[in-house]
Design an enzyme around this catalytic site. Structure first.
Site, PDB file in Angstrom:
ATOM      1  N   ASP A   1       1.792  -3.212  -2.745  1.00  0.00           N
ATOM      2  CA  ASP A   1       1.167  -3.835  -3.919  1.00  0.00           C
ATOM      3  C   ASP A   1       1.905  -5.111  -4.291  1.00  0.00           C
ATOM      4  O   ASP A   1       3.125  -5.086  -4.480  1.00  0.00           O
ATOM      5  CB  ASP A   1       1.203  -2.856  -5.106  1.00  0.00           C
ATOM      6  CG  ASP A   1       0.256  -1.694  -4.896  1.00  0.00           C
ATOM      7  OD1 ASP A   1       0.706  -0.538  -4.935  1.00  0.00           O
ATOM      8  OD2 ASP A   1      -0.938  -1.947  -4.667  1.00  0.00           O
TER       9      ASP A   1
ATOM     10  N   ASP B   1      -7.729   3.842  -4.281  1.00  0.00           N
ATOM     11  CA  ASP B   1      -6.378   3.477  -4.701  1.00  0.00           C
ATOM     12  C   ASP B   1      -6.163   3.785  -6.169  1.00  0.00           C
ATOM     13  O   ASP B   1      -6.771   3.183  -7.038  1.00  0.00           O
ATOM     14  CB  ASP B   1      -6.165   1.980  -4.445  1.00  0.00           C
ATOM     15  CG  ASP B   1      -4.748   1.534  -4.768  1.00  0.00           C
ATOM     16  OD1 ASP B   1      -4.489   0.314  -4.710  1.00  0.00           O
ATOM     17  OD2 ASP B   1      -3.911   2.405  -5.102  1.00  0.00           O
TER      18      ASP B   1
HETATM   19  C1  DX5 Z   1      -1.743   0.249  -8.877  1.00  0.00           C
HETATM   20  C2  DX5 Z   1      -1.571   0.157  -7.366  1.00  0.00           C
HETATM   21  C3  DX5 Z   1      -1.572   1.509  -6.696  1.00  0.00           C
HETATM   22  C4  DX5 Z   1      -0.501   2.436  -7.202  1.00  0.00           C
HETATM   23  C5  DX5 Z   1      -0.865   3.861  -6.855  1.00  0.00           C
HETATM   24  O1  DX5 Z   1      -2.124  -1.017  -9.359  1.00  0.00           O
HETATM   25  O2  DX5 Z   1      -2.600  -0.597  -6.794  1.00  0.00           O
HETATM   26  O3  DX5 Z   1      -1.428   1.326  -5.294  1.00  0.00           O
HETATM   27  O4  DX5 Z   1       0.739   2.148  -6.643  1.00  0.00           O
HETATM   28  O5  DX5 Z   1       0.012   4.684  -7.549  1.00  0.00           O
HETATM   29  P1  DX5 Z   1      -0.495   6.147  -8.023  1.00  0.00           P
HETATM   30  O6  DX5 Z   1      -0.892   6.842  -6.767  1.00  0.00           O
HETATM   31  O7  DX5 Z   1       0.697   6.724  -8.697  1.00  0.00           O
HETATM   32  O8  DX5 Z   1      -1.665   5.911  -8.911  1.00  0.00           O
HETATM   33 ZN    ZN Z   2      -2.652  -0.748  -4.653  1.00  0.00          ZN
END
Ligand code: DX5
Ligand code: ZN
Length: 221
Positions: A35, A176
């Site tokens: 990210d 995601d």
């Molecule tokens: C949030 C990111 C995600 C996040 C997912 O903006 O795009 O990739 O890291 O984390 P979890 O699985 O904890 O929601």
């Molecule tokens: Zn992400």
């Protein structure tokens, strides 16, 4: 095609990233979800472009799955050394010429993906199904890990699957955000292909990584 796994590295042990990536590589994981945030499109910063570039070093088989949460995403492509094998998502909401951004990614032999946030109508993707490798459906509001699933996400996933199937285009769906142990099977049933697994599954507290990864695959095969 079986479900593909893309663990979210921002949820990993950030003080041991080299070991983490090698472990994921040895577990046969297809992608590493990286990210990138500009603190403008989303009120947060994660890795800078140097880090996004350096993730390639320990990788043998695993590929970068770069999720750019930034305005003018194309500005960062050089510094990230985006090229062959990279899967790159940028946000529909963050670009005033998404077709041009996709064309630039294709020129670099990367896999172009368009990301949509929870408040963006799913049908906007219809314009891009001829050009993209995948659609990244945000099931949380972008910017932070550890959030609850955005309301209506499961219905949006089914709606997206139906739009893509009706188009006849071979476009994958990546989900995601809160891709949890409880949700991942239903996400698979509703048509998700690539799973960004973070704090609510693979990087949760329930299992060590080398148990969590095979368990996740068993749920989304
Ligand atoms: C949030 C990111 C995600 C996040 C997912 O903006 O795009 O990739 O890291 O984390 P979890 O699985 O904890 O929601
Ligand atoms: Zn992400």
């Amino acid at each position: 095609m079986a479900g593909l796994l893309s663990p979210s590295v921002m949820c990993a042990d950030l003080l041991n990233l080299n070991d983490e990536i090698k472990k994921l590589d040895s577990l046969g994981v297809e992608y590493l979800h990286i990210d990138f945030m500009d603190n403008k499109f989303v009120p947060n910063i994660t890795f800078d472009t140097n880090m996004v570039r350096s993730f390639k070093k320990p990788m043998k088989n695993i590929k970068r799955d770069i999720h750019i949460m930034a305005f003018e995403p194309e500005k960062f492509f050089d510094a990230m050394e985006i090229g062959e094998g990279d899967m790159v998502s940028f946000h529909y909401e963050a670009s005033d010429d998404a077709h041009a951004v996709i064309a630039e990614l294709i020129k670099r032999n990367a896999k172009p993906c368009i990301a949509i946030s929870p408040d963006t109508p799913v049908e906007v993707v219809k314009d891009f199904l001829d050009e993209v490798y995948a659609v990244l459906l945000m099931t949380v509001y972008p910017g932070f890990a550890g959030q609850p699933m955005a309301p209506g996400s499961m219905e949006r996933l089914s709606e997206l699957r139906e739009i893509i199937d009706k188009s006849g285009k071979d476009v994958l769906i990546e989900v995601d955000g809160h891709v949890s142990w409880d949700h991942c099977e239903e996400m698979r049933e509703r048509g998700a292909d690539i799973f960004v697994a973070g704090s609510s599954s693979v990087y949760g507290k329930d299992y060590p990584l080398d148990e969590a990864v095979p368990r996740f695959y068993s749920l989304v095969k």
